[in-house]
Design an enzyme around this catalytic site. Structure first.
Site, short mmCIF file in Angstrom:
data_model
loop_
_atom_site.label_atom_id
_atom_site.label_comp_id
_atom_site.label_asym_id
_atom_site.label_seq_id
_atom_site.Cartn_x
_atom_site.Cartn_y
_atom_site.Cartn_z
N GLY A 100 2.99 5.94 -2.82
CA GLY A 100 4.16 6.62 -3.36
C GLY A 100 4.05 6.83 -4.85
O GLY A 100 4.49 7.86 -5.38
N GLY A 151 0.82 -1.21 0.00
CA GLY A 151 0.00 0.00 0.00
C GLY A 151 0.85 1.26 0.00
O GLY A 151 0.53 2.24 -0.68
N GLU A 152 1.94 1.22 0.76
CA GLU A 152 2.85 2.37 0.79
C GLU A 152 3.44 2.64 -0.59
O GLU A 152 3.54 3.80 -1.01
CB GLU A 152 3.98 2.11 1.79
CG GLU A 152 5.01 3.24 1.84
CD GLU A 152 6.21 2.90 2.71
OE1 GLU A 152 7.22 3.62 2.61
OE2 GLU A 152 6.14 1.92 3.49
N ARG A 153 3.78 1.58 -1.29
CA ARG A 153 4.35 1.77 -2.63
C ARG A 153 3.33 2.36 -3.60
O ARG A 153 3.67 3.20 -4.43
CB ARG A 153 4.89 0.43 -3.16
CG ARG A 153 6.19 0.00 -2.48
CD ARG A 153 6.59 -1.41 -2.82
NE ARG A 153 7.87 -1.73 -2.18
CZ ARG A 153 8.34 -2.96 -2.01
NH1 ARG A 153 7.61 -4.01 -2.42
NH2 ARG A 153 9.50 -3.16 -1.43
#
Length: 216
Positions: free
Chosen positions: A83, A78-80
């Site tokens: 980003g 999810g962070e990627r």
């Protein structure tokens, strides 16, 4: 204030030996050593922390013991994706700023935007950025629908990171000497964008994940 601390609670267990803890920054033994100076992202502080005989209760544990690595890796997808969205937006803002600049700036008796080489560079950056955007959107839709497309998320992260920095670099170049000065802001965008090829998994790690996804 607390810090999310990744600890190795069982050094012999490999990936099963990591546990997450929420540690108060004012707990005895937590030491802020120094703030680090970075190339970009100056609005986000990064510092060295040290822990000397720090003890926390079991209630400070986040998740199950030994599952910290898997928790991080799950959230990392999810962070990627987040980003990727941010990277596309930042590159789009830089491109729009640059288009406005070359339309206004004159050189050799005409607007910079009237030079074919400039038009072609803008067109090339815009095309690559649009492809990165669509890959991000398509992958985000699958993620929102409950899928877990690790390969495609990794591809999106790699593509956006590379394309975003290429766009930033091209935009700085089209600003000429002004792009090297702080007053226009494009140099800050350039510095901040460089992190995307390192943070949340470097380009090299992304390529390795993609290769393994193909059974290599």
């Amino acid at each position: 204030m607390v810090v999310l601390l990744v600890t190795k609670t069982n050094p012999e267990a490999g990936y099963d030996g990591f546990t997450l803890f929420l540690v108060p920054m004012d707990a005895p033994g937590v030491i802020r050593e120094k703030r680090l100076e970075k190339l970009g992202m100056h609005a986000s502080d990064t510092a060295l922390l040290a822990f000397q005989d720090v003890r926390v209760p079991d209630s400070a544990r986040l998740g199950e013991e030994g599952k910290g690595f898997y928790n991080i890796m799950w959230e990392l997808q999810g962070e990627r994706l987040i980003g990727c969205a941010g990277g596309v937006a930042a590159a789009q803002a830089a491109l729009e700023q640059t288009i406005a600049y070359v339309k206004e700036r004159s050189a050799f008796g005409r607007k910079v935007s009237q030079f074919q080489s400039v038009r072609h560079r803008i067109a090339d950056m815009g095309t690559k950025l649009e492809a990165a955007r669509e890959l991000t959107y398509a992958t985000a839709r699958r993620f929102a629908d409950g899928e877990y497309p690790v390969r495609e998320i990794t591809m999106a992260k790699l593509t956006v990171a590379r394309t975003g920095f290429e766009v930033m670099d091209g935009c700085l170049q089209l600003h000429g000497g002004a792009g090297y000065m702080r007053g226009y802001g494009i140099e800050r965008r350039w510095r901040d964008a460089r992190l995307s090829r390192i943070g949340a998994g470097s380009d090299e790690i992304m390529l390795d994940i993609i290769g393994k996804a193909y059974g290599l």
